[in-house]
Design a protein around this motif. Structure first.
Motif, PDB file in Angstrom:
ATOM      1  N   VAL A 321     -13.485   6.808  63.504  1.00  0.00           N
ATOM      2  CA  VAL A 321     -12.144   7.366  63.664  1.00  0.00           C
ATOM      3  C   VAL A 321     -12.150   8.420  64.766  1.00  0.00           C
ATOM      4  N   ASP A 322     -11.130   8.387  65.606  1.00  0.00           N
ATOM      5  CA  ASP A 322     -10.981   9.409  66.643  1.00  0.00           C
ATOM      6  C   ASP A 322     -10.974  10.802  66.026  1.00  0.00           C
ATOM      7  N   ARG A 323     -11.635  11.731  66.688  1.00  0.00           N
ATOM      8  CA  ARG A 323     -11.817  13.071  66.127  1.00  0.00           C
ATOM      9  C   ARG A 323     -10.480  13.774  65.866  1.00  0.00           C
ATOM     10  N   GLU A 324      -9.538  13.662  66.790  1.00  0.00           N
ATOM     11  CA  GLU A 324      -8.246  14.327  66.621  1.00  0.00           C
ATOM     12  C   GLU A 324      -7.449  13.711  65.479  1.00  0.00           C
ATOM     13  N   ARG A 325      -7.516  12.398  65.358  1.00  0.00           N
ATOM     14  CA  ARG A 325      -6.821  11.732  64.249  1.00  0.00           C
ATOM     15  C   ARG A 325      -7.409  12.163  62.915  1.00  0.00           C
ATOM     16  N   LEU A 326      -8.724  12.304  62.879  1.00  0.00           N
ATOM     17  CA  LEU A 326      -9.379  12.747  61.654  1.00  0.00           C
ATOM     18  C   LEU A 326      -8.961  14.173  61.306  1.00  0.00           C
ATOM     19  N   LEU A 327      -8.890  15.047  62.302  1.00  0.00           N
ATOM     20  CA  LEU A 327      -8.459  16.425  62.059  1.00  0.00           C
ATOM     21  C   LEU A 327      -7.025  16.475  61.546  1.00  0.00           C
ATOM     22  N   THR A 328      -6.161  15.633  62.102  1.00  0.00           N
ATOM     23  CA  THR A 328      -4.768  15.612  61.653  1.00  0.00           C
ATOM     24  C   THR A 328      -4.681  15.206  60.185  1.00  0.00           C
ATOM     25  N   ALA A 329      -5.407  14.157  59.812  1.00  0.00           N
ATOM     26  CA  ALA A 329      -5.387  13.719  58.412  1.00  0.00           C
ATOM     27  C   ALA A 329      -5.971  14.781  57.497  1.00  0.00           C
ATOM     28  N   GLN A 330      -7.064  15.395  57.919  1.00  0.00           N
ATOM     29  CA  GLN A 330      -7.690  16.454  57.119  1.00  0.00           C
ATOM     30  C   GLN A 330      -6.731  17.611  56.914  1.00  0.00           C
ATOM     31  N   THR A 331      -6.019  18.006  57.967  1.00  0.00           N
ATOM     32  CA  THR A 331      -5.078  19.127  57.879  1.00  0.00           C
ATOM     33  C   THR A 331      -3.932  18.805  56.939  1.00  0.00           C
ATOM     34  N   GLU A 332      -3.425  17.583  57.010  1.00  0.00           N
ATOM     35  CA  GLU A 332      -2.322  17.187  56.134  1.00  0.00           C
ATOM     36  C   GLU A 332      -2.750  17.175  54.670  1.00  0.00           C
ATOM     37  N   VAL A 333      -3.950  16.724  54.403  1.00  0.00           N
ATOM     38  CA  VAL A 333      -4.428  16.634  53.019  1.00  0.00           C
ATOM     39  C   VAL A 333      -4.676  18.009  52.421  1.00  0.00           C
ATOM     40  N   THR A 334      -5.201  18.932  53.222  1.00  0.00           N
ATOM     41  CA  THR A 334      -5.556  20.263  52.695  1.00  0.00           C
ATOM     42  C   THR A 334      -4.442  21.298  52.863  1.00  0.00           C
ATOM     43  N   ALA A 335      -3.297  20.905  53.395  1.00  0.00           N
ATOM     44  CA  ALA A 335      -2.245  21.872  53.733  1.00  0.00           C
ATOM     45  C   ALA A 335      -1.777  22.683  52.535  1.00  0.00           C
TER      46      ALA A 335
END
Length: 582
Positions: A321-335
């Motif tokens: 997975v692209d690093r930025e896409r992974l960061l976006t998903a991680q941020t949404e899940v932990t928000a």
């Protein structure tokens, strides 16, 4: 051999501070009189490509002289969300080599200094600088801290190369402090200006600050990858310190680890880890308590990220997975996760049977006897923290504490203090299983407090103050060889009515009140004398294990740093603390 940004290899004669470590030569920079900094020094290979989601690998040697004059890359992360982003600046440095350390060390033009004076690889004598027997380094025209004894510094070598070699580092060497930053295991880095190590080096300590993998890269739980990768990074950094710190004038046998928030939770995990045993002598735990989750429970956050990405919850799938896409998903899940209440998804250290065989909350206190450990909530220091032979790291000197109003960093900027109603308070107390007697004590002691302030005080004590007190009690009952000291930071910040909130003490510990990033929390008029006192206590603890007040005993002495002059208080707010044990 790697090929980093190198200076032309013309020998050690250009005037910049230079050191020789196991991987090669380094060129740093002088950041203050008598202080050199070596920034962005890799302690492990870049954890990407074939090494993504793998345990840290030793750094490859390089040829020539590697420049170490700028902060290295930070671990992949996103900044704090508003409104915390304005209070907790979190710079990003792009690049893959995020497993790096910064080193600040007492240094003269002839090399690193020890308590006996400056040293280099040769053995001739010059005159340079002054040092103090209490570990405070000064230069001509400056004044040592109160209570220290200055002595002339008259050893060194000819020339102005500032070169050092680990094989030639003399004794007695400097105490070493290794900083592990906080940030809920998804934010933070060693490039945060609040963590500048100049003041520690000025005062005779070799200061090392560590970057480690964050979020799903560092604390994801996968069936096809090791767990606790971020914690493994920290251990790898400590191994690097043991093997290389002598090149900077540091003593590998006198290492103190210290951290705040998630960094403090990491310190507790290191204290409980057999893989970290022997890598440090002392520890400072600031605003974090021992805790780790079972693998299956921690896996839920990784699975939630995988669901959002639409991929299997495996390291192989995540690595594609692209690093930025992974960061976006991680941020949404932990928000919606809260480090104070534990609600929502978050990344946590886990009990993996390898790095952490047991929950640190149990391992460090000897609690959960006779099989009761299985019935203790993860991360909860048990009431029966009786101490005894089962207390891990009993020989390590320990300094720990909290701020008085930890909760206000989250409750005030978010408006929760104003928004929480009496009904919401009752529901929160029921959900978090706060004993009714305990709730009555806190309400009675705060007759004018809003419901949000009562809940915040309860949360602060349940998650931080009470567990640290139980830990100190367990070490006392066990007759631990290591000394235990407690503190509380109580100076209230005027910024936004934050009071003595979480993370406020950091600029005082590092003596960086003048940086704009510190002022974001403290405002411009924070008391310098309090920073001097707190910083000096940390230096003293790293130097000889005694921060300057009585060790923990039956009278429960706590050093109160603010709101007034520092003073020892016996058993502060004891009625509230003891109500949790009823």
């Amino acid at each position: 051999m790697t090929t980093p940004e190198l200076e032309q290899d013309t020998g050690f004669g250009a005037g910049a501070p230079e050191a020789v470590i196991g991987a090669g030569r380094l060129s740093g920079t002088f950041v203050a009189d008598g202080v050199a900094a070596f920034l962005g020094v890799p302690y492990a290979r870049a954890p990407f490509g074939a090494l993504r989601f793998r345990a840290p690998e030793p750094v490859e040697p390089w040829e020539g002289i590697r420049k170490a004059t700028e902060f290295g890359p930070t671990a992949p992360k996103r900044p704090y969300a508003p409104p915390l982003d304005a209070l907790l600046p979190d710079p990003t440095v792009e690049g893959d080599d995020c497993l790096n350390v910064n080193v600040w060390a007492p240094w003269t033009p002839t090399g690193p200094t020890t308590t006996a004076g400056p040293t280099t690889t040769a053995g001739t004598t010059t005159t340079a600088g002054t040092t103090t027997t209490a570990g405070t380094t000064t230069t001509a025209g400056t004044t040592a801290m109160a209570g220290t004894t200055a002595m002339a510094d008259t050893t060194g070598t000819a020339g102005a190369t500032g070169t050092s070699d680990p094989a030639a580092a003399p004794s007695p060497a400097r105490p070493v402090m290794v900083w592990i930053h906080g940030g809920s295991l998804i934010h933070g880095s060693n490039a945060v200006p609040v963590y500048d190590g100049t003041a520690f080096a000025r005062d005779g300590v070799v200061l090392v600050s560590v970057n480690y993998r964050l979020g799903v890269e560092g604390f994801g739980v996968f069936p096809d990858a090791p767990a606790n990768l971020g914690l493994r990074d920290q251990i790898a950094a400590l191994v690097w310190v043991r093997e290389n710190i002598a090149a900077f004038g540091g003593d590998p046998e006198r290492v103190t680890v210290f951290g705040e928030s998630a960094g403090a939770i990491s310190i507790a995990a290191l204290l409980a880890s057999p893989l970290a045993r022997g890598l440090f002598r002392r520890a400072v735990v600031q605003s974090g308590a021992p805790m780790a989750l079972p693998l299956e429970r921690a896996r839920r956050t990784t699975e939630a990220v995988a669901k959002r990405l639409g991929v299997p919850a495996t390291a192989e799938a995540f690595a594609a997975v692209d690093r930025e896409r992974l960061l976006t998903a991680q941020t949404e899940v932990t928000a919606k996760g809260s480090p104070l209440t534990g609600s929502g998804h978050s990344f946590q250290i886990v009990v993996d049977g390898d790095v952490l065989p047991r929950d640190p909350a149990v391992a460090l206190t000897g609690g959960g006897q006779d099989g009761a450990a299985d019935r203790i909530s993860p991360g909860q220091v048990p009431k029966d923290a009786v101490g005894g032979p089962g207390v891990e790291s009993a020989g390590v000197d320990l300094l720990m504490g909290t701020t008085t109003e930890e909760y206000r960093l989250w409750f005030v900027p978010s408006g929760l203090v104003e928004r929480l109603s009496p009904l919401m308070l009752r529901l929160a107390l029921w959900k978090t299983r706060v004993p009714s007697r305990t709730a009555r004590v806190y309400r009675a002691n705060r007759p004018q407090a809003r419901p949000g302030e009562v809940l915040g005080a309860l949360a602060t004590d349940k998650l931080l103050r009470v567990p640290l007190n139980r830990w100190a009690d367990a070490r006392l009952r066990a007759g631990a060889a290591g000394r235990t000291y407690l503190y509380e930071f109580g100076w209230p910040s005027p910024v936004l009515g934050l009071g003595a909130c979480h993370a406020l003490e950091l600029g005082f510990v590092f003596d960086t009140l003048d940086t704009p990033e510190t002022e974001a929390l403290t405002g411009p008029d924070a008391p310098r004398e309090l920073a001097e006192a707190m910083h000096a206590a940390w230096v003293a603890f790293a130097t000889d294990g005694d921060p300057g007040w009585r060790a923990w005993d039956a009278e429960r002495p706590v050093m109160a740093f603010g709101p007034g002059r520092p003073a020892v208080v016996s058993a502060p707010r004891e009625e509230e603390r003891s109500s949790w044990d009823a």
